[in-house]
Scaffold this active site. Structure first.
Site, PDB file in Angstrom:
ATOM      1  CG  MET B  64      -1.978   1.102   1.173  1.00 52.02           C
ATOM      2  SD  MET B  64      -3.128   1.034   2.565  1.00 52.02           S
ATOM      3  CE  MET B  64      -2.095   1.633   3.906  1.00 52.02           C
ATOM      4  N   PRO B  65       1.414   1.617  -1.196  1.00 50.55           N
ATOM      5  CG  PRO B  65       2.373   1.535  -3.305  1.00 50.55           C
ATOM      6  CD  PRO B  65       1.241   0.981  -2.500  1.00 50.55           C
ATOM      7  CG  HIS B  66       0.828   5.309   2.601  1.00 46.21           C
ATOM      8  ND1 HIS B  66       1.148   3.967   2.666  1.00 46.21           N
ATOM      9  CD2 HIS B  66       1.086   5.812   3.831  1.00 46.21           C
ATOM     10  CE1 HIS B  66       1.575   3.680   3.897  1.00 46.21           C
ATOM     11  NE2 HIS B  66       1.555   4.781   4.616  1.00 46.21           N
ATOM     12  CB  ALA B  67       3.844  10.130   0.417  1.00 49.45           C
TER      13      ALA B  67
END
Lengths: 91, 142
Positions: B64-67
């Site tokens: 779950m890529p996120h920033a």
């Protein structure tokens, strides 16, 4: 008891983990709750236990903090097993 | 919420990605194209992983890529990329599903995360998700 779920930003992964940690604590009858936080803030935040992915726990570990690594953030079984091993069987 | 946000144009199926960086870039494309995020958000997601390790791999085979919102989110959104071949991360982790989450603030996306968590807790659904080849396959799971 205060648990802190930790990830890089304190927004996504750690929130998701905290949902499952709270569920696991309830099922195991552990009193307290689990909040979530980013790695940088968690370094100076006190808690009874810190929980998160192994690479984040490695960066948090300073010889004094009690850390609990979890590989699968959504597996209630793995989380319960880790809480049992690190909290219930120690105390 | 997951069902209404994860529209057909936000979901992609591909055979493989060269590496995890490319997978994150490809997975983010629909959000970028439709104005949910700025290009800087994609770079921030990648540098997070370089800096802190692959903690975005929530469970075996699912990332779950996120920033952060301030890294370039215009409005809350989510996209999904599914790859046939596993994409490798450092430390032996790998993923076939990439849920890219763009959060506007610290709270608005929490329902969405709860729903993703519920989906991923269901082993039968996970198996179907990872084997999905069309948007219709996916819709049945949401």
């Amino acid at each position: 008891m205060k648990l802190l779920a930790v990830c890089g930003n304190g927004l996504g992964t750690s929130f998701m983990l905290s949902l499952n940690v709270n569920k696991a604590m309830k099922e195991l009858g552990i009193d307290g709750d689990c909040k979530n936080m980013d790695l940088a803030s968690a370094k100076t935040e006190s808690a009874d236990y810190y929980i998160g992915s192994p690479e984040i726990m490695e960066q948090l570990e300073d010889g004094r903090k009690k850390v609990i690594p979890v590989v699968n953030m959504v597996s209630l079984n793995e989380i319960k097993e880790q809480l049992r091993k690190h909290i219930l069987e120690v105390e | 919420m997951l069902r209404s946000r994860l529209t057909g144009e936000m979901v992609q199926f591909i055979p493989r990605a060269k590496n995890w960086e490319e997978a994150i870039r490809m997975a983010s494309e629909p959000l970028l194209k439709h104005g949910y995020i700025e290009a800087g958000y994609v770079d921030a997601m990648i540098s997070n992983v370089k800096e802190l390790g692959p903690y975005i791999v929530l469970m075996p085979r699912v990332a779950m890529p996120h920033a952060r919102p301030e890294d370039g989110v215009r409005k809350m959104g989510i996209s999904l990329l599914i790859t046939e071949d596993a994409v490798l991360f450092e430390g032996g982790k790998s993923a076939n599903a990439f849920f890219v989450v763009a959060a506007e603030d610290a709270t608005s996306h929490l329902t969405l995360l709860q729903e993703i968590s519920d989906l991923l807790s269901d082993e039968e659904k996970i198996t179907k998700l990872l084997g999905a080849g069309t948007y219709e396959d996916l819709l049945n799971l949401l």
